[in-house]
Enzyme design. Structure first.
Site, PDB file in Angstrom:
ATOM      1  CG  ASN A   1      -0.902  -7.960   0.210  1.00  0.00           C
ATOM      2  OD1 ASN A   1      -1.270  -7.178  -0.666  1.00  0.00           O
ATOM      3  ND2 ASN A   1      -1.624  -8.210   1.279  1.00  0.00           N
TER       4      ASN A   1
ATOM      5  CE  LYS B   1       1.207  -4.156   4.333  1.00  0.00           C
ATOM      6  NZ  LYS B   1      -0.122  -4.214   4.985  1.00  0.00           N
TER       7      LYS B   1
ATOM      8  NE  ARG C   1      -5.415  -8.353  -1.055  1.00  0.00           N
ATOM      9  CZ  ARG C   1      -5.661  -7.110  -0.639  1.00  0.00           C
ATOM     10  NH1 ARG C   1      -4.650  -6.294  -0.393  1.00  0.00           N
ATOM     11  NH2 ARG C   1      -6.897  -6.682  -0.481  1.00  0.00           N
TER      12      ARG C   1
ATOM     13  CG  HIS D   1     -11.567  -7.218   2.483  1.00  0.00           C
ATOM     14  ND1 HIS D   1     -12.490  -6.225   2.751  1.00  0.00           N
ATOM     15  CD2 HIS D   1     -10.400  -6.582   2.259  1.00  0.00           C
ATOM     16  CE1 HIS D   1     -11.920  -5.039   2.683  1.00  0.00           C
ATOM     17  NE2 HIS D   1     -10.645  -5.230   2.395  1.00  0.00           N
TER      18      HIS D   1
ATOM     19  CG  LEU E   1     -14.523  -3.836  11.062  1.00  0.00           C
ATOM     20  CD1 LEU E   1     -15.082  -3.473  12.419  1.00  0.00           C
ATOM     21  CD2 LEU E   1     -15.419  -3.346   9.937  1.00  0.00           C
ATOM     22  N   GLY E   2     -10.579  -2.502   8.524  1.00  0.00           N
ATOM     23  CA  GLY E   2      -9.270  -1.889   8.409  1.00  0.00           C
ATOM     24  C   GLY E   2      -9.402  -0.633   7.574  1.00  0.00           C
ATOM     25  CB  SER E   3      -7.012   1.265   5.478  1.00  0.00           C
ATOM     26  OG  SER E   3      -7.089   2.356   4.584  1.00  0.00           O
TER      27      SER E   3
ATOM     28  NE  ARG F   1     -10.900   1.633  -0.689  1.00  0.00           N
ATOM     29  CZ  ARG F   1     -10.570   0.342  -0.575  1.00  0.00           C
ATOM     30  NH1 ARG F   1     -11.176  -0.572  -1.316  1.00  0.00           N
ATOM     31  NH2 ARG F   1      -9.653  -0.020   0.285  1.00  0.00           N
TER      32      ARG F   1
ATOM     33  CG  ASP G   1      -4.665   6.058  11.647  1.00  0.00           C
ATOM     34  OD1 ASP G   1      -5.311   5.558  12.587  1.00  0.00           O
ATOM     35  OD2 ASP G   1      -3.506   5.728  11.368  1.00  0.00           O
TER      36      ASP G   1
ATOM     37  NE  ARG H   1      -3.473   3.661  14.153  1.00  0.00           N
ATOM     38  CZ  ARG H   1      -2.406   3.161  13.537  1.00  0.00           C
ATOM     39  NH1 ARG H   1      -1.576   2.373  14.212  1.00  0.00           N
ATOM     40  NH2 ARG H   1      -2.160   3.425  12.269  1.00  0.00           N
TER      41      ARG H   1
ATOM     42  N   GLY I   1      -7.151  -4.792  11.137  1.00  0.00           N
ATOM     43  CA  GLY I   1      -6.495  -3.864  12.052  1.00  0.00           C
ATOM     44  C   GLY I   1      -7.400  -3.228  13.083  1.00  0.00           C
TER      45      GLY I   1
ATOM     46  N   GLY J   1     -10.645  -4.038  13.730  1.00  0.00           N
ATOM     47  CA  GLY J   1     -11.407  -5.072  14.416  1.00  0.00           C
ATOM     48  C   GLY J   1     -10.613  -5.805  15.467  1.00  0.00           C
TER      49      GLY J   1
ATOM     50  CD  GLU K   1      -5.709  -9.943   3.834  1.00  0.00           C
ATOM     51  OE1 GLU K   1      -6.617  -9.586   3.059  1.00  0.00           O
ATOM     52  OE2 GLU K   1      -4.872  -9.158   4.318  1.00  0.00           O
TER      53      GLU K   1
END
Length: 404
Positions: free
Chosen positions: A8, A15, A92, A180, A208-210, A240, A282, A284, A327, A329, A378
């Site tokens: 990926n 990754k 991917r 996704h 729900l991630g970046s 985005r 981010d 966080r 991430g 979620g 994934e």
């Protein structure tokens, strides 16, 4: 050892996962790793199945300047130091366009076809294809399978798939694809295993991630998605904007004098939570920030998720289950709680203790809509699709037996 490699690749990281088949129809992950900081502070990290560290090695920026060399670096370590032999590689690939509605065995013609969609996924497609080219050049006989983020959504009705534009554009491939899909396919399958009594119901999954999107699923199949022609549409994301009036793009071109390339960079890299907050992309960091615009960005994110929940519920004729994944979620107790408040009108009621623990089911027993947390995978879905594709093509009959 004979294994399946899953790749990926992104713009600054590659990754990878290593899977072995211990028995027909089973896959076991052996290694998880990545090369990140490509071209800046390259670093190869990997761990084994029991999370023991296998490698943590830094490189000079000039030694790993791009995705291609990152792929070679990781591959050399896996072959030489881990003594692994790849019988197949699954990749991917974000955009499959109108022609690829399922995983496909890769060759030069397929790569050329997929390069046509670089402009539709400029952050992802070039980097997804780079490792494929490297392996085609170095190991031309090794089977490679492209697995598409768009494929899971390709069963949408024509009404759901169309834009209100002339038919000639639809024939060229201007349509709503959704993304996704590898995550949604895994979550739909896993949710069916964990909650079989709900598998045939009306489910909304929020990835729900970046990158963020939502998908309406009925009987395990995608029927509607928040994303469309590109991965810019739908929910606001890290950088985005999500849903945007096309007139804004025209304004940037005509009134601000921006070039098409500058608009593309702006929409993919400078908007979303980053643009709204002026602080970070981010979640966080936004949660920890005292900056009012950081709070605004999170308010907007939650608000738009609530709006799309209604949109997707309408496509399903109601909703029975709402599933959080990816991430944010999976990990953000606070945002799950805030999103649950936006779902109250649908009959969703949160169990705060279960949410705090991150249980599978986080809704109150009396909630009309069940709410759940299902971690995505994934890479495992790519491995499964790779084996299935090669088996169907007469390859992995051999490949799977060799890894059994």
């Amino acid at each position: 050892m004979d294994v399946i490699l899953v790749v990926n690749a992104g713009s600054s990281s590659v990754k990878f996962r290593i899977f072995k088949s211990d028995a027909p129809g089973t896959l076991r992950q052996l290694i998880s790793g990545q090369v990140d900081g490509i071209g800046v502070r390259p670093r190869l990290k990997a761990s084994g199945a029991d999370d023991q560290k296998l490698v943590d090695r830094s490189y000079d920026a000039t030694d790993v300047p791009d995705v291609e060399t990152a792929m070679r670096t990781a591959g050399a370590w896996l072959r030489r130091e881990q003594n692994l032999h790849f019988v197949a590689v699954g990749h991917r690939v974000v955009h499959g366009g109108p022609h690829y509605d399922r995983p496909v065995l890769v060759n030069e013609r397929v790569v050329a076809d997929l390069e046509r969609y670089v402009s539709l996924a400029p952050l992802h497609q070039p980097n997804n294809l780079a490792p494929i080219r490297v392996l085609l050049e170095r190991f031309p006989d090794m089977p490679q399978v492209a697995c598409f983020d768009t494929a899971f959504h390709r069963g949408h009705s024509e009404v759901a798939e169309r834009y209100a534009v002339p038919d000639a554009l639809y024939a060229e491939g201007v349509r709503r694809y959704g993304f996704h899909g590898l995550s949604y396919e895994y979550v739909a399958e896993r949710f069916g295993e964990l909650m079989p009594e709900r598998a045939g119901g009306r489910t909304i999954v929020a990835h729900l991630g970046s990158g963020a999107s939502m998908c309406a699923i009925a009987n395990g199949r995608s029927v509607e998605s928040s994303m469309g022609f590109t991965a810019l549409d739908g929910l606001p994301m890290g950088t985005r904007p999500g849903q945007l009036d096309p007139g804004v793009v025209l304004y940037l071109l005509s009134e601000k004098g921006m070039s098409a390339g500058a608009v593309q960079d702006f929409l993919y890299k400078e908007c979303g939570l980053k643009g709204l907050s002026g602080v970070s992309n981010d979640v966080r960091e936004l949660l920890d920030s005292a900056e009012p615009r950081a709070a605004l960005a999170l308010d907007y994110f939650v608000y738009r998720i609530g709006l799309y929940a209604g949109y997707l519920a309408a496509s399903l004729g109601g909703v029975d289950s709402f599933v959080f994944t990816a991430g944010i979620g999976e990990k953000s107790v606070v945002l799950r709680s805030r999103i649950a408040e936006k779902l109250a009108w649908l009959g969703a009621e949160l169990d705060r203790d279960a949410n705090g623990r991150g249980d599978l089911r986080i809704s109150h027993p009396d909630s009309r809509v069940g709410m759940f947390v299902v971690p995505t995978n994934e890479e495992l879905m790519i491995a499964k699709q790779t084996v299935a594709t090669l088996t169907a093509g007469g390859y992995a009959g051999a490949a799977v037996k060799r890894t059994a």
